[in-house]
Design a protein around this motif. Sequence first.
Motif, PDB file in Angstrom:
ATOM      1  N   VAL A 189     -31.423  -2.025 -22.316  1.00  0.00           N
ATOM      2  CA  VAL A 189     -31.917  -3.001 -23.687  1.00  0.00           C
ATOM      3  C   VAL A 189     -32.001  -3.433 -22.759  1.00  0.00           C
ATOM      4  O   VAL A 189     -31.557  -4.160 -21.601  1.00  0.00           O
ATOM      5  CB  VAL A 189     -30.989  -3.037 -24.275  1.00  0.00           C
ATOM      6  CG1 VAL A 189     -30.176  -1.966 -25.464  1.00  0.00           C
ATOM      7  CG2 VAL A 189     -29.839  -3.678 -23.947  1.00  0.00           C
ATOM      8  N   THR A 233     -37.775   0.577 -30.268  1.00  0.00           N
ATOM      9  CA  THR A 233     -37.270   0.198 -30.875  1.00  0.00           C
ATOM     10  C   THR A 233     -37.473  -1.739 -30.477  1.00  0.00           C
ATOM     11  O   THR A 233     -36.744  -2.076 -30.032  1.00  0.00           O
ATOM     12  CB  THR A 233     -35.719  -0.079 -31.400  1.00  0.00           C
ATOM     13  OG1 THR A 233     -35.789   1.501 -31.297  1.00  0.00           O
ATOM     14  CG2 THR A 233     -35.433  -0.329 -32.708  1.00  0.00           C
ATOM     15  N   LEU A 240     -25.255   2.061 -29.938  1.00  0.00           N
ATOM     16  CA  LEU A 240     -26.769   2.405 -30.010  1.00  0.00           C
ATOM     17  C   LEU A 240     -26.475   3.941 -29.524  1.00  0.00           C
ATOM     18  O   LEU A 240     -25.837   4.097 -28.761  1.00  0.00           O
ATOM     19  CB  LEU A 240     -26.733   1.485 -28.284  1.00  0.00           C
ATOM     20  CG  LEU A 240     -28.421   1.553 -27.536  1.00  0.00           C
ATOM     21  CD1 LEU A 240     -29.442   1.197 -28.722  1.00  0.00           C
ATOM     22  CD2 LEU A 240     -28.442   1.095 -26.372  1.00  0.00           C
ATOM     23  N   LYS A 277     -34.889   4.133 -35.164  1.00  0.00           N
ATOM     24  CA  LYS A 277     -35.189   3.728 -33.989  1.00  0.00           C
ATOM     25  C   LYS A 277     -36.626   4.046 -34.112  1.00  0.00           C
ATOM     26  O   LYS A 277     -37.496   4.051 -35.489  1.00  0.00           O
ATOM     27  CB  LYS A 277     -35.623   5.587 -33.676  1.00  0.00           C
ATOM     28  CG  LYS A 277     -35.930   5.765 -32.195  1.00  0.00           C
ATOM     29  CD  LYS A 277     -35.282   6.945 -31.491  1.00  0.00           C
ATOM     30  CE  LYS A 277     -35.888   7.326 -30.264  1.00  0.00           C
ATOM     31  NZ  LYS A 277     -34.845   7.582 -29.036  1.00  0.00           N
ATOM     32  N   CYS A 328     -25.534  -8.031 -28.395  1.00  0.00           N
ATOM     33  CA  CYS A 328     -26.333  -6.805 -28.695  1.00  0.00           C
ATOM     34  C   CYS A 328     -27.016  -6.593 -27.079  1.00  0.00           C
ATOM     35  O   CYS A 328     -26.904  -5.899 -26.375  1.00  0.00           O
ATOM     36  CB  CYS A 328     -27.638  -6.525 -29.154  1.00  0.00           C
ATOM     37  SG  CYS A 328     -27.604  -6.588 -31.423  1.00  0.00           S
ATOM     38  N   LEU A 345     -36.444  -5.192 -31.909  1.00  0.00           N
ATOM     39  CA  LEU A 345     -35.476  -6.657 -32.051  1.00  0.00           C
ATOM     40  C   LEU A 345     -35.479  -7.663 -32.230  1.00  0.00           C
ATOM     41  O   LEU A 345     -35.813  -8.286 -30.953  1.00  0.00           O
ATOM     42  CB  LEU A 345     -33.438  -6.329 -32.321  1.00  0.00           C
ATOM     43  CG  LEU A 345     -33.025  -6.629 -32.865  1.00  0.00           C
ATOM     44  CD1 LEU A 345     -32.778  -5.809 -34.393  1.00  0.00           C
ATOM     45  CD2 LEU A 345     -31.406  -5.932 -32.000  1.00  0.00           C
ATOM     46  N   ASN A 374     -33.870   1.303 -24.021  1.00  0.00           N
ATOM     47  CA  ASN A 374     -34.117   1.910 -25.752  1.00  0.00           C
ATOM     48  C   ASN A 374     -34.215   0.942 -26.603  1.00  0.00           C
ATOM     49  O   ASN A 374     -35.057   1.375 -28.113  1.00  0.00           O
ATOM     50  CB  ASN A 374     -32.985   2.373 -25.992  1.00  0.00           C
ATOM     51  CG  ASN A 374     -31.989   3.563 -25.206  1.00  0.00           C
ATOM     52  OD1 ASN A 374     -32.813   4.484 -25.628  1.00  0.00           O
ATOM     53  ND2 ASN A 374     -30.551   3.993 -25.425  1.00  0.00           N
ATOM     54  N   VAL A 375     -33.524  -0.264 -26.399  1.00  0.00           N
ATOM     55  CA  VAL A 375     -34.532  -0.919 -27.471  1.00  0.00           C
ATOM     56  C   VAL A 375     -34.707  -2.564 -26.862  1.00  0.00           C
ATOM     57  O   VAL A 375     -34.285  -2.519 -26.237  1.00  0.00           O
ATOM     58  CB  VAL A 375     -32.893  -1.851 -28.673  1.00  0.00           C
ATOM     59  CG1 VAL A 375     -33.306  -3.204 -29.095  1.00  0.00           C
ATOM     60  CG2 VAL A 375     -32.370  -0.927 -29.088  1.00  0.00           C
ATOM     61  N   LEU A 409     -29.492   2.391 -34.094  1.00  0.00           N
ATOM     62  CA  LEU A 409     -28.626   0.759 -33.167  1.00  0.00           C
ATOM     63  C   LEU A 409     -27.572   0.174 -34.502  1.00  0.00           C
ATOM     64  O   LEU A 409     -28.893  -0.232 -35.284  1.00  0.00           O
ATOM     65  CB  LEU A 409     -29.135  -0.490 -32.557  1.00  0.00           C
ATOM     66  CG  LEU A 409     -28.781  -2.035 -31.983  1.00  0.00           C
ATOM     67  CD1 LEU A 409     -27.999  -1.677 -31.160  1.00  0.00           C
ATOM     68  CD2 LEU A 409     -29.706  -2.774 -32.212  1.00  0.00           C
TER      69      LEU A 409
END
Lengths: 256, 377
Positions: B78, B187, B63, B29, B50, B189, B154-155, B5
């Motif tokens: 996300v 991942t 991303l 990642k 994000c 955040l 993914n996040v 990211l």
Amino acid sequence: MKKSRFPLYITIAILVFFYLPIIIVFAQSFNASRFGGAWKGFTFDWYWKLFSDKNIWHALTNTLIIAVSSTFVSVILGTIAAFALYKYKTKLQVSHNVLIYFPLVIPDILMGISLLLFFVSLKIGLGLLTIFLAHVTFSISYVAMVVLGRFQDFDYSIMEAALDLGATWWTAVRKIMIPYLMPGIAAGGLLAFTLSLDDFVITFFVSGPDSTTLPLYIYSMMRHGSPSVINALSVLMVAFTFIVVFISKKLLEAKE
Amino acid sequence: MDDFLILDGISKSFGKHKVLDNISLTVKKGEIFSFLGPSGCGKTTLLRICAGFEEPDSGRVILNGVDITKLSPNKRQVNTVFQNYALFPNLSVFENIAFGLRVSGIKESQLNDEVGKFLELIQLTSHAHKKPDKLSGGQKQRVAIARALINKPNVLLLDEPLAALDLKLRQRMLVDLDNIHDEVGITFLYVTHDQSEAMSLSDNIAVINEGKVEQVGTPAQIYEAPRTSFVAAFIGDTNFFEGDVIEVDEPYSKLRVDGFTEVLAYNDKKIKKGDKVHISIRPEKFTLSIEKPDLSEKYNSIKGKVEEIIYLGYHTKYWVRVNEFLVETKRLHDRYMLDEKMITWGDEIWLSWHADYCYRLWQSLKAKLKKRRTSYK
């Protein structure tokens, strides 16, 4: 210490004040005397008369058509207005708020006259359509206010959560926001329905020859017809309201 | 792909107020990356950018090699865990978790399996049919996490997920979060204003202040070698000194700190004679002793007077007057050896610390940004 009896007396006085008129109406609806007053014996005559009076049924149909349709439209518009008031806090919204509030505080008679002048100047023939429009006008305000109250506790991040999880905005509205608002929407709708059902002043100004609603018809019966039939009608309406409230309460309890 | 990211030069203003000022960060990642900063520093806005709830005025969000800056939230891979949980109040725990899958139109049997798996992961299988308002704070938080994870993002974005919980629960949830991260390998955040949360969870931390990145690094780097006075003060306690370089003898230099003493410091950054420098020394880096200690020449030693002692259970804080400075120090026990004399108020004691424990701070933000820019390219 001995408890004061005062609250009890007040309660009884209030109950008498509220319900004695209804009890009198109830009793009079079975009174054989044509104009009420002294008891002349028990009868069902007024109920038979009521059911055989075509005009009453016509007026009732008009009333229900207007109440249902104006409630339906004002619930949609009022909810949208409430959403706008909740979501967007711009300077324009202050005037929006005032506009929504206005029909709640303006005297009915003023509203009736202004709507009449409006329809006449636009050359719209008075009838069911004008009554419907007039009722929508004031119902929107009530619905918007009630729904806005529900919105005060609404956390917009749950809408964002729905979008975040892949829902489209419309899906989020349908699955998350509307279910949340439903108690407010239902209460607002019920309020709009009742207001439309028994509105007299505004309807009086904007109704046409063939669009007599129940309140208007009752008024004319008071003057020209039989008050005892009105008593019978009133009893049925009270009974109907009572049953509706009772059922909705039972339904709510079942849901809990 | 290593840089998973990428936030590239993100700026955002609300009206005249500049919330984010040219922020560039890269997240690898599978790691837990934290935005750490005081409230109002812009870290939540950065997270919302994000997630797609805000659009930056300039800059890009990339991303997995794809520019998603303009993509709407429901199209992004996300998912977010909101600060106040933001559970759907009209849906049961099961339906809350299932929401993401239902929207994607998955088969009913598969949906039951998936939701069941996540209910097990968060240990709430027996609560599946309760409404969110019947759950405790910690349980709500776990539902929010499961709901966000079920779409296999993914996040995973976490916006102060533990802020509403009490201390004990927070510590438990930190362990839970770490376990969940190990389990799913997504991942994370993580936005927080709590340095201990960020330190204990993160692989990397970005310290943000007033819309700018002050420092990016591992928890150890951030704590042990803060680049700016803000980072040094925000993460833990510290002592600041301002001095002039009077002698350079690589890799060490001698500084004169007015009102304190001469300090031998490690040159963690390039330095020359006559420079004005700011250094930070953490309280626990000092050794306290009653006798003058016999130490190598790389140690600084100076005599001071104990002015204040605060006993905090697992450690004790001492404020020691050295000339014009009141130095904050701490140590684990109120004495090292039981047969050692206890230090009390008014005692004359020796403070010693190794030259390597002095960290030079970058005072000038501009210089720092320039440095970062070149190191990225």
